[in-house]
Design a protein around this motif. Structure first.
Motif, PDB file in Angstrom:
ATOM      1  N   UNK A   1      42.003 135.949 -71.162  1.00 14.63           N
ATOM      2  CA  UNK A   1      41.052 135.616 -72.238  1.00 14.63           C
ATOM      3  C   UNK A   1      39.774 136.432 -72.081  1.00 14.63           C
ATOM      4  N   UNK A   2      39.147 136.640 -73.241  1.00 10.36           N
ATOM      5  CA  UNK A   2      37.802 137.197 -73.232  1.00 10.36           C
ATOM      6  C   UNK A   2      37.057 136.576 -74.405  1.00 10.36           C
ATOM      7  N   UNK A   3      35.863 136.047 -74.189  1.00 11.80           N
ATOM      8  CA  UNK A   3      35.174 135.323 -75.268  1.00 11.80           C
ATOM      9  C   UNK A   3      34.660 136.214 -76.387  1.00 11.80           C
ATOM     10  N   UNK A   4      34.422 137.504 -76.090  1.00 12.45           N
ATOM     11  CA  UNK A   4      33.866 138.394 -77.106  1.00 12.45           C
ATOM     12  C   UNK A   4      34.282 139.829 -76.767  1.00 12.45           C
ATOM     13  N   UNK A   5      35.158 140.397 -77.583  1.00 16.62           N
ATOM     14  CA  UNK A   5      35.696 141.715 -77.243  1.00 16.62           C
ATOM     15  C   UNK A   5      34.835 142.836 -77.829  1.00 16.62           C
ATOM     16  N   UNK A   6      34.967 144.012 -77.194  1.00 22.51           N
ATOM     17  CA  UNK A   6      34.287 145.219 -77.648  1.00 22.51           C
ATOM     18  C   UNK A   6      35.318 146.253 -78.073  1.00 22.51           C
ATOM     19  N   UNK A   7      34.870 147.213 -78.855  1.00 23.38           N
ATOM     20  CA  UNK A   7      35.750 148.313 -79.271  1.00 23.38           C
ATOM     21  C   UNK A   7      36.396 148.945 -78.040  1.00 23.38           C
ATOM     22  N   UNK A   8      35.633 149.061 -76.964  1.00 22.56           N
ATOM     23  CA  UNK A   8      36.117 149.732 -75.752  1.00 22.56           C
ATOM     24  C   UNK A   8      37.230 148.960 -75.034  1.00 22.56           C
ATOM     25  N   UNK A   9      37.479 147.739 -75.457  1.00 16.50           N
ATOM     26  CA  UNK A   9      38.581 146.958 -74.864  1.00 16.50           C
ATOM     27  C   UNK A   9      39.930 147.328 -75.461  1.00 16.50           C
ATOM     28  N   UNK A  10      39.944 148.179 -76.460  1.00 14.85           N
ATOM     29  CA  UNK A  10      41.194 148.634 -77.048  1.00 14.85           C
ATOM     30  C   UNK A  10      42.021 149.358 -75.990  1.00 14.85           C
ATOM     31  N   UNK A  11      43.202 148.819 -75.711  1.00 15.05           N
ATOM     32  CA  UNK A  11      44.036 149.350 -74.628  1.00 15.05           C
ATOM     33  C   UNK A  11      45.336 148.552 -74.590  1.00 15.05           C
ATOM     34  N   UNK A  12      46.206 148.936 -73.668  1.00 12.37           N
ATOM     35  CA  UNK A  12      47.432 148.189 -73.406  1.00 12.37           C
ATOM     36  C   UNK A  12      47.197 147.310 -72.183  1.00 12.37           C
ATOM     37  N   UNK A  13      47.629 146.058 -72.268  1.00 10.28           N
ATOM     38  CA  UNK A  13      47.420 145.105 -71.176  1.00 10.28           C
ATOM     39  C   UNK A  13      48.779 144.635 -70.661  1.00 10.28           C
ATOM     40  N   UNK A  14      48.929 144.705 -69.332  1.00 10.27           N
ATOM     41  CA  UNK A  14      50.186 144.326 -68.706  1.00 10.27           C
ATOM     42  C   UNK A  14      49.976 143.165 -67.750  1.00 10.27           C
ATOM     43  N   UNK A  15      50.821 142.167 -67.902  1.00  7.99           N
ATOM     44  CA  UNK A  15      50.890 141.064 -66.954  1.00  7.99           C
ATOM     45  C   UNK A  15      51.970 141.397 -65.922  1.00  7.99           C
ATOM     46  N   UNK A  16      51.750 141.025 -64.676  1.00 11.46           N
ATOM     47  CA  UNK A  16      52.731 141.330 -63.633  1.00 11.46           C
ATOM     48  C   UNK A  16      52.762 140.218 -62.593  1.00 11.46           C
ATOM     49  N   UNK A  17      53.896 140.091 -61.936  1.00 12.36           N
ATOM     50  CA  UNK A  17      54.028 139.157 -60.817  1.00 12.36           C
ATOM     51  C   UNK A  17      54.556 139.919 -59.603  1.00 12.36           C
ATOM     52  N   UNK A  18      54.266 139.367 -58.446  1.00 10.46           N
ATOM     53  CA  UNK A  18      54.782 139.938 -57.207  1.00 10.46           C
ATOM     54  C   UNK A  18      55.215 138.787 -56.317  1.00 10.46           C
ATOM     55  N   UNK A  19      56.502 138.739 -55.964  1.00 12.00           N
ATOM     56  CA  UNK A  19      56.965 137.641 -55.106  1.00 12.00           C
ATOM     57  C   UNK A  19      56.261 137.681 -53.755  1.00 12.00           C
ATOM     58  N   UNK A  20      56.042 136.494 -53.187  1.00  8.35           N
ATOM     59  CA  UNK A  20      55.471 136.432 -51.844  1.00  8.35           C
ATOM     60  C   UNK A  20      56.302 137.309 -50.898  1.00  8.35           C
ATOM     61  N   UNK A  21      55.647 137.923 -49.982  1.00  5.30           N
ATOM     62  CA  UNK A  21      56.279 138.719 -48.925  1.00  5.30           C
ATOM     63  C   UNK A  21      56.954 139.991 -49.427  1.00  5.30           C
ATOM     64  N   UNK A  22      56.633 140.388 -50.641  1.00  6.42           N
ATOM     65  CA  UNK A  22      57.058 141.712 -51.094  1.00  6.42           C
ATOM     66  C   UNK A  22      55.852 142.397 -51.712  1.00  6.42           C
TER      67      UNK A  22
ATOM     68  N   UNK B   1      49.057 138.999 -61.763  1.00 13.71           N
ATOM     69  CA  UNK B   1      48.112 140.079 -62.020  1.00 13.71           C
ATOM     70  C   UNK B   1      48.027 140.386 -63.514  1.00 13.71           C
ATOM     71  N   UNK B   2      46.870 140.919 -63.898  1.00 13.06           N
ATOM     72  CA  UNK B   2      46.718 141.580 -65.176  1.00 13.06           C
ATOM     73  C   UNK B   2      46.178 142.986 -64.926  1.00 13.06           C
ATOM     74  N   UNK B   3      46.842 143.970 -65.565  1.00 10.36           N
ATOM     75  CA  UNK B   3      46.404 145.358 -65.504  1.00 10.36           C
ATOM     76  C   UNK B   3      46.063 145.822 -66.921  1.00 10.36           C
ATOM     77  N   UNK B   4      45.154 146.816 -66.999  1.00 11.09           N
ATOM     78  CA  UNK B   4      44.826 147.449 -68.270  1.00 11.09           C
ATOM     79  C   UNK B   4      45.160 148.937 -68.171  1.00 11.09           C
ATOM     80  N   UNK B   5      45.706 149.469 -69.262  1.00 10.04           N
ATOM     81  CA  UNK B   5      46.046 150.895 -69.317  1.00 10.04           C
ATOM     82  C   UNK B   5      45.378 151.500 -70.528  1.00 10.04           C
ATOM     83  N   UNK B   6      44.406 152.372 -70.312  1.00  5.31           N
ATOM     84  CA  UNK B   6      43.792 153.110 -71.400  1.00  5.31           C
ATOM     85  C   UNK B   6      44.661 154.330 -71.713  1.00  5.31           C
ATOM     86  N   UNK B   7      44.568 154.880 -72.912  1.00  7.65           N
ATOM     87  CA  UNK B   7      45.445 155.992 -73.304  1.00  7.65           C
ATOM     88  C   UNK B   7      45.443 157.126 -72.286  1.00  7.65           C
ATOM     89  N   UNK B   8      46.651 157.539 -71.927  1.00  4.84           N
ATOM     90  CA  UNK B   8      46.851 158.677 -71.013  1.00  4.84           C
ATOM     91  C   UNK B   8      46.230 158.463 -69.639  1.00  4.84           C
TER      92      UNK B   8
END
Lengths: 113, 117
Positions: free
Chosen positions: A77-98, A34-41
């Motif tokens: 990846x993103x081919x062309x970013x915008x100012x609004x993409x400013x944020x924290x990005x988190x990668x995550x994994x989840x084991x099968x069956x959990x 997974x990839x998650x995005x977290x905007x401020x607050x």
């Protein structure tokens, strides 16, 4: 056990430039990714996920990620970013069956005009 | 459609006091997860609950921390006798518990930022 490594804690980029945020994982069992995005607050918002099938996954806001099993990577990846993409990005994994999510330490994407 | 609600959004406690963090899941969701985000770190799983049951508490500290998800009302994460190291953002997520493609998608709340003085 599983672990997720996000190699870049900060990525500065100019508006309309392409960007890649790197994510590598380690796991002795199969995982979903997974990839998650977290905007401020705010809480985390799901950008995209890989469960099975095509290794190239498209998500919201023009982002995509590619699952590479041999390199245990899931780079965003993103081919062309915008100012609004400013944020924290988190990668995550989840084991099968959990439902447990294991997160990386995050990458702060800063987009400059 | 209301998403996951958490309150309070900010909580200040002195060392030794108790902190109670509340989480109301998305309407219709019966599964709740709590995560902790320490400064400059990613989120760490704490506990996974269904209504009236703890499913997985492998990430919970052995002492002072407890969680519940009663039949009625919000899920509560309780921290007794808080210490400075408990200062963090605590996030709640909820899901339907219905597997789609092998995974229950989790929807996150805005978090409660706990500061221990």
């Amino acid at each position: 056990a599983q672990s997720v490594t996000q190699l870049d804690s900060q990525v500065p980029v100019f508006e309309e430039a392409p960007v890649e945020l790197r994510c590598n994982y380690s796991s002795s069992v199969s995982v979903y990714l997974f990839w998650y995005v977290q905007y401020p607050n705010q809480g985390l918002q799901l950008l995209l996920k890989y469960l099975s099938g095509s290794t190239l996954v498209k998500g919201i806001n023009g982002f995509e990620a590619e699952f590479n099993k041999s390199q245990t990577s899931f780079h965003l990846r993103k081919p062309s970013v915008h100012i609004s993409d400013t944020a924290e990005y988190f990668c995550a994994v989840s084991p099968y069956n959990t439902d447990k999510l294991i997160f990386g330490t995050g990458t702060r994407l800063q987009v400059f005009p | 459609n209301a998403g996951v609600m958490q309150n309070p959004r900010h909580l200040v406690r002195r060392r030794g006091q108790e902190a109670r963090l509340r989480c109301s899941p998305v309407k219709g969701h019966s599964h709740v997860y709590w995560y902790r985000q320490l400064p400059e770190e990613g989120l760490k799983f704490m506990v996974y609950l269904q209504k009236e049951n703890i499913i997985d508490e492998s990430g919970m500290p052995k002492e002072r921390f407890s969680a519940e998800f009663p039949k009625e009302g919000p899920s509560i994460l309780r921290i007794q006798q808080v210490v400075r190291g408990d200062s963090a953002a605590y996030f709640c997520a909820s899901s339907t518990g219905l597997t789609s493609g092998g995974h229950n998608e989790q929807f996150f709340g805005p978090g409660t930022r706990l500061t221990v003085l």
